[in-house]
Scaffold this active site. Sequence first.
Site, short mmCIF file in Angstrom:
data_model
loop_
_atom_site.label_atom_id
_atom_site.label_comp_id
_atom_site.label_asym_id
_atom_site.label_seq_id
_atom_site.Cartn_x
_atom_site.Cartn_y
_atom_site.Cartn_z
N ARG A 77 2.77 -8.81 3.07
CA ARG A 77 3.38 -7.91 2.09
C ARG A 77 4.82 -7.66 2.52
O ARG A 77 5.24 -8.07 3.59
CB ARG A 77 2.60 -6.60 1.92
N GLY A 78 5.58 -7.03 1.64
CA GLY A 78 7.01 -6.92 1.83
C GLY A 78 7.71 -7.99 1.03
O GLY A 78 7.35 -9.18 1.10
N ALA A 79 8.71 -7.59 0.25
CA ALA A 79 9.32 -8.52 -0.72
C ALA A 79 9.79 -9.83 -0.10
O ALA A 79 9.46 -10.91 -0.59
CB ALA A 79 10.46 -7.81 -1.45
N ARG B 58 1.61 -11.13 -7.41
CA ARG B 58 2.02 -9.73 -7.42
C ARG B 58 3.23 -9.61 -8.34
O ARG B 58 4.13 -10.46 -8.29
CB ARG B 58 2.34 -9.20 -6.02
N GLN C 236 1.39 2.23 5.32
CA GLN C 236 2.12 1.17 6.00
C GLN C 236 3.08 1.71 7.06
O GLN C 236 3.41 1.01 8.02
CB GLN C 236 2.91 0.33 4.99
N ASP D 120 12.11 -3.55 -3.10
CA ASP D 120 11.39 -4.68 -3.66
C ASP D 120 12.13 -5.30 -4.83
O ASP D 120 11.89 -6.47 -5.16
CB ASP D 120 10.00 -4.23 -4.11
N ASN E 114 11.20 0.65 -4.87
CA ASN E 114 10.63 0.57 -3.53
C ASN E 114 9.27 1.27 -3.53
O ASN E 114 8.83 1.78 -4.57
CB ASN E 114 11.58 1.19 -2.51
N LYS E 115 8.64 1.31 -2.40
CA LYS E 115 7.31 1.91 -2.27
C LYS E 115 7.28 3.32 -2.86
O LYS E 115 8.23 4.08 -2.74
CB LYS E 115 6.90 1.95 -0.80
#
Length: 361
Positions: A53-55, A90, A201, A242, A252-253
């Site tokens: 995960r993570g762009a 995703r 996270q 992201d 973002n998150k």
Amino acid sequence: MKVGGVAMRPLRAEPARDAVVVIDQRLLPHRLQLERLATPQAVHTAIRDMWVRGAPLIGATAAYGLALSLNEAADDAALEEAAVWLRQARPTAVNLAWALDRMLARLRPLPAAQRAPAAWDEADAIAEDDVRANAAIGRHGLVLLQAIAARRPGPVNVLTHCNAGWLATVDWGTATAPLYQAQAAGVPLHVWVDETRPRNQGASLTAWELGQAGVPHTLVADNAGGHLMQHGRVDLVIVGCDRVSARGDVCNKIGTYLKALAARDNGVPFYVAMPTSTLDRAIEDGVAEVPIEERSAREVTHLSGLDAAGQVVEIAIAPAATVAANPAFDVTPARLVTGLITERGIVTATAEALAALPGPG
């Protein structure tokens, strides 16, 4: 970066070009487990189910997924079908689509017989470009930390949200790259780590990363950030992203927007570490146009962790009949962003600055 003193990346290609190896991040911090992904189907699952995960890391992993698919079939129809399918893993992080588009631009003009080796070469290039970009983000962000350290004694207190570390990239991380470079430069540093519900996270990944690197840090509940800012205990906020719109809105998150509001109210600089591969010039209004991923309600109603016997278990934290919503991201309007730390330098979150910013190179 290093784990137990050993250099490691969360993604690497096998020398035979028949698989990639990833860290299954769902198991951290309790267990470090490597998984070998030998099919495009396995790569799709790893992205969809957040083994990776993570762009930036999603984009690089998808590039290798396309390369794996071309090991099986490399005609025009197979190429296009694999790219469409991987793109659906995703929806929010633009790096996934960006990486696949870069792969397609390289591969479409080639004869089918040349596509598989070229795909592996291009995926390798995407991975190494990410490492270079993040290192450059670290150098530019380091200047901000050094300026604060020069003004007063004591550690520079940084608050971050979610995990924008080396686990979210091929190496260095985005928001953490300035922190790691500050540590190497001898800048006294302390990081407030948001837990980052619902997947935690920050608690599971960022705290683990910083601990491995020896960076002083303190884990806090998501809702503590505003309180810390009110009492002068945060010098600046650095988060990842992201997707960033053409005018500078930052996706973002979930929870990032609230940190930006608190930072603005308390005069705390709010910076976003943004590889230019995360800039989506096709989107103007981030709030209205960025597709926000809605993930499983179970991520909100349940938690996993170690029990007294050292086993990873899942527990319910809400009544069984509770309905839960789980938007995975939010969008921070550009007006709340002090600056964007890119591999090209620090720029303002404005349409004019972003229009003049060169693309990834």
